[in-house]
Enzyme design. Structure first.
Site, PDB file in Angstrom:
ATOM      1  N   GLY A 133       0.771  -1.235   0.000  1.00 33.17           N
ATOM      2  CA  GLY A 133       0.000   0.000   0.000  1.00 33.17           C
ATOM      3  C   GLY A 133       0.798   1.278   0.000  1.00 33.17           C
ATOM      4  O   GLY A 133       1.812   1.423  -0.703  1.00 33.17           O
ATOM      5  N   TYR A 160     -11.802   3.655  14.998  1.00 37.41           N
ATOM      6  CA  TYR A 160     -10.712   3.941  14.065  1.00 37.41           C
ATOM      7  C   TYR A 160     -10.548   5.448  13.877  1.00 37.41           C
ATOM      8  O   TYR A 160      -9.432   5.972  13.910  1.00 37.41           O
ATOM      9  CB  TYR A 160     -11.004   3.273  12.716  1.00 37.41           C
ATOM     10  CG  TYR A 160     -10.005   3.595  11.641  1.00 37.41           C
ATOM     11  CD1 TYR A 160      -8.746   3.007  11.632  1.00 37.41           C
ATOM     12  CD2 TYR A 160     -10.311   4.495  10.614  1.00 37.41           C
ATOM     13  CE1 TYR A 160      -7.825   3.299  10.645  1.00 37.41           C
ATOM     14  CE2 TYR A 160      -9.398   4.799   9.623  1.00 37.41           C
ATOM     15  CZ  TYR A 160      -8.154   4.196   9.645  1.00 37.41           C
ATOM     16  OH  TYR A 160      -7.239   4.504   8.675  1.00 37.41           O
TER      17      TYR A 160
END
Length: 269
Positions: free
Chosen positions: A13, A142
């Site tokens: 990523g 998150y």
């Protein structure tokens, strides 16, 4: 002499793309990951070192910093995801999110600041998320872990500026090609109570078909811009969706991007 950048979370990523971007530009790169795998990168390069790092371990961080030597730039990219109904998320998993996404960032900053302060130079780039730019359902814990890094970095930037050291934020949008889902603490389906199914379905479907999204190269380029920034700009949104959210946020109009039943498919994460 080439400068040295240390990047956490480079196994895939954004971190991998950033490491490759800086390597192509002639930098020395220290690419860290929990389980070092030099084969992640296409070919061995003399300016690349792949070292082990668990950002939740103070001892591991100390060993890394000793092995790394002088560091000109730190990029805190390592992180784990957590998507699901907050009601269904055990506190143990929430603590995991904060241990990696928040405390891990702080620990890495604290480890490199002394050498940067002594040299009166250096840059720290903390990678957060576009969830800090808009209200995203099913991502409460998150989001909190990333919002904490935003506030931390904004305050830290003031402390370090006195010593000639910079601190910046890069806020990536949603990139389906990254391993965000694979890096989630538990699969999303395990964090959806039956009562949330009707609410969650259109949101998850929207994320499966985004009309605006972030490319890995967008984040690498934003980190490059942040590292070379001389204007004291704090935040660098990365990706078309993140840029759209940032513009809406600056106009206090984020609410217009969301419907009453969920998130617009153009929203990033």
């Amino acid at each position: 002499m080439s400068k040295t950048i240390l990047i956490t979370g480079t196994s895939s990523g954004y971190g991998k793309a950033t490491a490759e971007h800086f390597l192509r530009s002639g930098w020395n790169v220290i690419a860290t990951m929990r389980r070092p795998d030099p084969d992640v990168f296409d070919a061995p390069i003399s300016r690349l070192r792949v070292l082990p790092l668990d950002v939740t371990s103070e001892q591991n961080i100390a060993v890394l910093i000793e092995a790394a030597g002088p560091i000109d730039v730190l990029v805190n990219n390592a992180g784990i995801g957590g998507v699901g109904a907050f009601e269904a998320m055990p506190m143990s998993l929430i603590r995991q999110l904060f241990a990696t996404n928040t405390i891990g960032v702080m620990a890495m900053c604290q480890a490199v600041i002394p050498q940067m302060r002594e040299r009166r130079s250096g840059m720290i780039v903390n990678v957060t998320s576009s969830v800090t730019l808009g209200e995203f359902p099913l991502a409460a814990a998150y989001t909190a872990s990333k919002q904490a890094v935003e506030g931390f970095t904004a305050s830290l930037a003031h402390e370090l500026r006195y010593f000639g050291v910079g601190a910046r934020l890069v806020e990536p949008g949603y990139a389906p090609t990254t391993k965000f889902g694979a890096n989630a603490v538990v699969p999303v389906q395990d964090l959806l109570l039956g009562e949330y199914a009707e609410f969650a379905l259109p949101i998850l479907e929207a994320f499966a078909r985004p009309t605006l999204m972030t490319r890995e190269t967008d984040v690498a380029e934003a980190i490059w811009a942040a590292v070379h920034d001389t204007t004291e700009q704090l935040r660098f949104p990365a990706g078309a969706d993140a840029v759209a959210l940032a513009e809406a946020h600056s106009q206090a109009d984020c609410a217009s991007l969301f419907g009453s039943k969920g998130v617009n498919s153009e929203a990033g994460a």
